[in-house]
Design an enzyme around this catalytic site. Structure first.
Site, mmCIF file in Angstrom:
data_model
loop_
_atom_site.group_PDB
_atom_site.id
_atom_site.type_symbol
_atom_site.label_atom_id
_atom_site.label_comp_id
_atom_site.label_asym_id
_atom_site.label_seq_id
_atom_site.Cartn_x
_atom_site.Cartn_y
_atom_site.Cartn_z
ATOM 1 N N ARG A 12 -4.607 -6.959 -10.895
ATOM 2 C CA ARG A 12 -5.520 -7.613 -9.959
ATOM 3 C C ARG A 12 -6.821 -6.815 -9.969
ATOM 4 O O ARG A 12 -6.857 -5.649 -9.552
ATOM 5 C CB ARG A 12 -4.928 -7.637 -8.549
ATOM 6 N N LYS A 47 0.860 -1.178 0.000
ATOM 7 C CA LYS A 47 0.000 0.000 0.000
ATOM 8 C C LYS A 47 0.900 1.232 0.000
ATOM 9 O O LYS A 47 1.724 1.416 0.892
ATOM 10 C CB LYS A 47 -0.920 0.004 1.220
ATOM 11 N N ASP A 86 -1.240 -2.189 -4.199
ATOM 12 C CA ASP A 86 -2.663 -2.216 -3.842
ATOM 13 C C ASP A 86 -3.360 -0.901 -4.181
ATOM 14 O O ASP A 86 -2.719 0.163 -4.258
ATOM 15 C CB ASP A 86 -2.823 -2.475 -2.343
#
Length: 320
Positions: free
Chosen positions: A196, A109, A146
């Site tokens: 993703r 992150k 992410d």
């Protein structure tokens, strides 16, 4: 829209941002016991134990050192050190490095690496992510960046583009509930990126995001079709049977074999389905979080599915 989506989910997500509730939960032994269903532990050794079990069952792994929204450069540097320690430990496992689909990955992150710092946040986050990518390259692991709330998307994707200019295997996360995501999928699929695709775990306004569950699923499948038709590597991050079934159909339509995409699920959720997909020869990667800052991650998992919330409530009732 269901009552869960309309009432419970926004309330749970609001709780995920409460420092008062976080401090209370972190002091509750009962809560920490239940958290173990979704977070295998707080240390690198805990993450490695979970990794060994998953790899023994032919599943792939993506490990996330929990933390976000750091408020000073020292905390961001501590996060980098934790990732470097983790990557060194993963490298010591001796997993094969030449595989086209790498079995080991870490997830980052950027807000944990300094992205939100008031001075040079983007620059600090890029440099910290770059250091982690260098170590990942040395040990033969992948890195995926992410997604967080929509206000960070432009910054995150800009940093990802810069990282990919040197490490073309770096992946990122796109969230199907954002109305911009189909366009972002087209860009990254054309660039051959690993993406993703998830539905999204934050409480976003209707101006930027689909809020109805059915609309989110429809958007997910549209975005996934774009990714499957591109030259990149789609990572289907969902527990939804509709999405899982649709992914197989879209892969076949696009002429992709099992090495051309992967399924991804969270640690502790739908384990039987994970094993079934892996046993059929599919690539299945499990997202394994660890660390002391588990509260925000855990509460967002409760907000994702009524089944997760019911598990938590039943476990609490059982322990009283």
């Amino acid at each position: 829209m269901s009552a869960f989506s309309r009432v419970a989910r926004p309330a749970i997500l609001a709780a995920s941002r409460s420092n008062r509730l976080r401090h209370s939960a972190e002091r509750m032994p009962i809560a920490r016991d239940v958290v173990g269903r979704f977070v295998p532990g707080e240390t690198v050794d805990d993450a490695l134990r979970a990794t060994s079990v998953l790899r023994d069952s032919q599943r792939l792994v993506s490990i996330d050192y929990l933390g976000e929204d750091v408020t000073d450069a020292d905390a961001a540097e501590a996060t980098v050190k934790a990732y470097l320690q983790l990557l060194d430990a993963l490298g010591a496992r001796g997993e094969r490095r030449e595989a086209e689909v790498r079995p080991l990955e870490v997830s980052l992150k950027l807000s944990a690496l300094g992205q939100a710092l008031p001075a040079d946040g983007d620059k600090i986050a890029f440099e910290n992510a770059h250091a982690i990518c260098e170590r990942a390259h040395q040990v033969g692991a992948w890195v995926t960046v992410d997604a967080e709330d929509h206000t960070t998307t432009d910054s995150t994707l800009s940093i990802v583009r810069e990282l990919r200019s040197e490490f073309d295997w770096v992946g990122t996360v796109l969230q199907a509930y954002l109305k911009r995501t189909e366009s972002d999928c087209a860009e990254f699929a054309a660039a051959g990126a690993r993406i993703r695709l998830c539905k999204g775990a934050y409480d976003e306004p209707a101006s930027v995001a689909y809020r109805d569950a059915g609309e989110v699923t429809e958007s997910y499948l549209r975005c996934l079709r774009v990714l499957m038709a591109g030259s990149g590597y789609p990572m289907v991050a969902s527990h939804d049977p509709v999405v899982i079934g649709g992914a197989g159909e879209l892969a076949r339509e696009s002429g992709r074999g099992v090495d051309g995409f992967e399924y991804q699920m969270l640690y502790g959720i739908r384990d039987v389905e994970q094993r079934r997909l892996a046993a059929e020869g599919n690539h299945v990667r499990v997202y394994v979080p660890f660390g002391t800052q588990w509260y925000g991650y855990f509460v967002r998992r409760l907000a994702e599915r009524p089944a997760n919330l019911m598990f938590f409530l039943r476990a609490l009732a059982h322990r009283h």
